[in-house]
Design a protein around this motif. Structure first.
Motif, PDB file in Angstrom:
ATOM      1  N   ILE A 283      -9.001 -46.354 -18.920  1.00 39.32           N
ATOM      2  CA  ILE A 283      -9.489 -45.375 -19.884  1.00 39.32           C
ATOM      3  C   ILE A 283      -8.615 -45.436 -21.133  1.00 39.32           C
ATOM      4  CG2 ILE A 283      -9.805 -42.915 -20.328  1.00 39.32           C
ATOM      5  CD1 ILE A 283     -10.445 -42.562 -17.389  1.00 39.32           C
ATOM      6  N   THR A 284      -9.252 -45.779 -22.265  1.00 42.25           N
ATOM      7  CA  THR A 284      -8.496 -45.944 -23.511  1.00 42.25           C
ATOM      8  C   THR A 284      -8.664 -44.780 -24.464  1.00 42.25           C
ATOM      9  OG1 THR A 284     -10.347 -47.210 -24.445  1.00 42.25           O
ATOM     10  CG2 THR A 284      -8.577 -48.456 -23.369  1.00 42.25           C
ATOM     11  N   SER A 285      -9.703 -43.958 -24.269  1.00 39.54           N
ATOM     12  CA  SER A 285      -9.860 -42.795 -25.133  1.00 39.54           C
ATOM     13  C   SER A 285     -10.682 -41.728 -24.436  1.00 39.54           C
ATOM     14  CB  SER A 285     -10.521 -43.175 -26.467  1.00 39.54           C
ATOM     15  OG  SER A 285     -11.869 -43.539 -26.269  1.00 39.54           O
ATOM     16  N   VAL A 286     -10.396 -40.479 -24.785  1.00 39.08           N
ATOM     17  CA  VAL A 286     -11.119 -39.326 -24.246  1.00 39.08           C
ATOM     18  C   VAL A 286     -11.503 -38.439 -25.422  1.00 39.08           C
ATOM     19  CG1 VAL A 286     -11.033 -37.345 -22.698  1.00 39.08           C
ATOM     20  CG2 VAL A 286      -9.776 -39.430 -22.118  1.00 39.08           C
ATOM     21  N   GLU A 287     -12.768 -38.085 -25.515  1.00 42.63           N
ATOM     22  CA  GLU A 287     -13.248 -37.252 -26.612  1.00 42.63           C
ATOM     23  C   GLU A 287     -13.798 -35.932 -26.078  1.00 42.63           C
ATOM     24  OE1 GLU A 287     -16.073 -39.409 -28.910  1.00 42.63           O
ATOM     25  OE2 GLU A 287     -14.703 -41.065 -29.345  1.00 42.63           O
ATOM     26  N   ASN A 288     -13.730 -34.918 -26.919  1.00 40.12           N
ATOM     27  CA  ASN A 288     -14.259 -33.583 -26.602  1.00 40.12           C
ATOM     28  C   ASN A 288     -13.509 -32.927 -25.441  1.00 40.12           C
ATOM     29  OD1 ASN A 288     -16.249 -34.014 -28.559  1.00 40.12           O
ATOM     30  ND2 ASN A 288     -17.605 -34.957 -27.050  1.00 40.12           N
ATOM     31  N   ALA A 289     -12.208 -33.176 -25.354  1.00 41.02           N
ATOM     32  CA  ALA A 289     -11.396 -32.541 -24.311  1.00 41.02           C
ATOM     33  C   ALA A 289     -10.092 -32.038 -24.930  1.00 41.02           C
ATOM     34  CB  ALA A 289     -11.091 -33.526 -23.186  1.00 41.02           C
ATOM     35  N   ALA A 290      -9.549 -30.982 -24.360  1.00 40.84           N
ATOM     36  CA  ALA A 290      -8.268 -30.459 -24.828  1.00 40.84           C
ATOM     37  C   ALA A 290      -7.180 -31.495 -24.625  1.00 40.84           C
ATOM     38  CB  ALA A 290      -7.926 -29.177 -24.066  1.00 40.84           C
ATOM     39  N   VAL A 291      -6.263 -31.582 -25.553  1.00 45.70           N
ATOM     40  CA  VAL A 291      -5.211 -32.587 -25.490  1.00 45.70           C
ATOM     41  C   VAL A 291      -4.456 -32.513 -24.173  1.00 45.70           C
ATOM     42  CG1 VAL A 291      -3.053 -33.373 -26.515  1.00 45.70           C
ATOM     43  CG2 VAL A 291      -4.946 -32.652 -27.991  1.00 45.70           C
ATOM     44  N   GLU A 292      -4.098 -31.302 -23.728  1.00 48.74           N
ATOM     45  CA  GLU A 292      -3.280 -31.159 -22.530  1.00 48.74           C
ATOM     46  C   GLU A 292      -4.031 -31.552 -21.258  1.00 48.74           C
ATOM     47  OE1 GLU A 292      -5.010 -27.103 -23.634  1.00 48.74           O
ATOM     48  OE2 GLU A 292      -4.070 -28.825 -24.627  1.00 48.74           O
ATOM     49  N   SER A 293      -5.376 -31.660 -21.336  1.00 47.98           N
ATOM     50  CA  SER A 293      -6.126 -31.975 -20.113  1.00 47.98           C
ATOM     51  C   SER A 293      -6.518 -33.440 -20.016  1.00 47.98           C
ATOM     52  CB  SER A 293      -7.399 -31.118 -20.046  1.00 47.98           C
ATOM     53  OG  SER A 293      -8.306 -31.512 -21.069  1.00 47.98           O
ATOM     54  N   LYS A 294      -6.196 -34.229 -21.037  1.00 48.60           N
ATOM     55  CA  LYS A 294      -6.707 -35.600 -21.069  1.00 48.60           C
ATOM     56  C   LYS A 294      -6.194 -36.458 -19.920  1.00 48.60           C
ATOM     57  CE  LYS A 294      -7.828 -35.978 -25.964  1.00 48.60           C
ATOM     58  NZ  LYS A 294      -7.592 -36.713 -27.225  1.00 48.60           N
ATOM     59  N   SER A 295      -4.907 -36.365 -19.618  1.00 46.04           N
ATOM     60  CA  SER A 295      -4.368 -37.215 -18.557  1.00 46.04           C
ATOM     61  C   SER A 295      -4.965 -36.845 -17.209  1.00 46.04           C
ATOM     62  CB  SER A 295      -2.843 -37.109 -18.503  1.00 46.04           C
ATOM     63  OG  SER A 295      -2.460 -35.772 -18.238  1.00 46.04           O
ATOM     64  N   LEU A 296      -5.103 -35.549 -16.947  1.00 48.24           N
ATOM     65  CA  LEU A 296      -5.695 -35.120 -15.686  1.00 48.24           C
ATOM     66  C   LEU A 296      -7.168 -35.495 -15.616  1.00 48.24           C
ATOM     67  CD1 LEU A 296      -4.096 -31.595 -15.195  1.00 48.24           C
ATOM     68  CD2 LEU A 296      -3.564 -33.697 -13.951  1.00 48.24           C
ATOM     69  N   LEU A 297      -7.853 -35.346 -16.761  1.00 52.13           N
ATOM     70  CA  LEU A 297      -9.264 -35.703 -16.806  1.00 52.13           C
ATOM     71  C   LEU A 297      -9.438 -37.185 -16.468  1.00 52.13           C
ATOM     72  CD1 LEU A 297     -12.222 -35.063 -17.538  1.00 52.13           C
ATOM     73  CD2 LEU A 297     -11.658 -35.721 -19.880  1.00 52.13           C
ATOM     74  N   GLY A 298      -8.598 -38.023 -17.067  1.00 51.22           N
ATOM     75  CA  GLY A 298      -8.690 -39.450 -16.798  1.00 51.22           C
ATOM     76  C   GLY A 298      -8.477 -39.757 -15.334  1.00 51.22           C
TER      77      GLY A 298
END
Length: 308
Positions: A283-298
């Motif tokens: 996963i190289t990018s995540v859009e429409n998500a809070a910054v603090e949740s990106k790593s967990l989301l990935g």
């Protein structure tokens, strides 16, 4: 040895038939690749490799596994998933079906010739009405039921054409294995399979037919094209002494990097509205998500959707 001609209808002097006893898709594809790289076409002529596998979904070299297959279903039911070296679309294998691989010099590569040979031999022997198509499929008539699809690989002045022939199959398992729930959630330029309007299998029309009789018929028809044919039963396709380097290809095919990491770049939309871009399996990018949740989301995305 010099072939008599490069046309589709020309005959050659000698050939070799390899019958693999392995039922492991990773072993058989590794051996096919070994033959592609090492079989002596000049001395041993064209080759035909015949094999069958335990339940398996095989995707093409440039395909996305999450579009082409129901990855969670495969894992739940112990069905293997593998990326082959050739292009083309996704197919389902099991032990009641047969895989044929025709290896030739590039000048002798002719998919229509191979398909005509198979269709004519089975039509004559069993009274089928099998018809090759311009897409290099084989249809069982009536009703245009697809029983075989084609893929090919060409490199270094040599080529193989391989195909799966459905002799007997549980169409519900086949359909469930290939039914992805992510078709409308992924954007990509990866090669997508063309879904057949109808899928069939030979035993639908001939209840007494079995895989061995199909193999015998096709091998006999193939052999009749040549003055002499050597048949080899290969009990261990991973024999490093006979086939040096084959284990390295086997390990590559089983590896995460080849199966998932080789997937062309894609963007996936999650139910929450979040969009993620994946390149080389990462996963190289995540859009429409809070910054603090990106790593967990990935992390959750990989576990739930990518199933790795």
């Amino acid at each position: 040895m010099r072939f008599l001609s490069s046309s589709c209808n020309a005959l050659a002097r000698v050939a070799t038939v390899y019958l693999s006893r392995s039922t492991c898709i990773f072993e058989n594809l590794a051996f096919e690749e070994w033959l592609f790289r090492n079989h002596d076409l000049a001395a041993k002529g064209e080759a035909l490799l015949v094999w069958s596998n335990r339940p398996t979904v095989v995707i093409g070299r440039h395909q996305n596994p999450w579009i082409e297959a129901n990855v969670p279903y495969l894992q739940e039911h112990g069905i293997a998933l593998v990326r082959r070296h050739s292009g083309g679309g996704t197919v389902y294998h099991d032990l009641d079906n047969v895989n044929f691989s025709f290896l030739t010099e590039h000048a002798r590569h002719c998919r229509p010739r191979n398909l005509r040979l198979i269709a004519a031999a089975l039509n004559k022997e069993f009274g089928f009405n099998l018809t090759p198509t311009k897409r290099d499929d084989i249809l069982l008539q009536p009703n245009d039921r697809k029983v075989s699809g084609t893929a090919a690989r060409i490199a270094r002045n040599r080529a193989y054409h391989h195909l799966t022939l459905l002799v007997n199959v549980d169409l519900r398992t086949l359909s469930a294995s290939l039914r992805s729930s992510y078709l409308d959630k992924i954007e990509t330029n990866a090669t997508r399979s063309t879904v057949a309007a109808r899928v069939g299998y030979l035993r639908q029309d001939r209840k007494n037919i079995d895989k061995d009789r199909v193999v015998e018929t096709v091998v006999r028809a193939f052999s009749e094209q040549f003055e002499a044919v050597e048949s080899r039963i290969v009990e261990n396709v991973l024999d490093q002494h006979r086939f040096p380097g084959v284990v390295e290809t086997y390990d590559e095919l089983r590896g995460w990097q080849w199966l998932f990491g080789h997937t062309p770049k894609f963007t996936a939309s999650l139910p929450s509205g979040v969009s993620v871009t994946v390149e080389k399996g990462i996963i190289t990018s995540v859009e429409n998500a809070a910054v603090e949740s990106k790593s967990l989301l990935g992390q959750r995305f990989c576990q739930k959707m990518l199933a790795v």
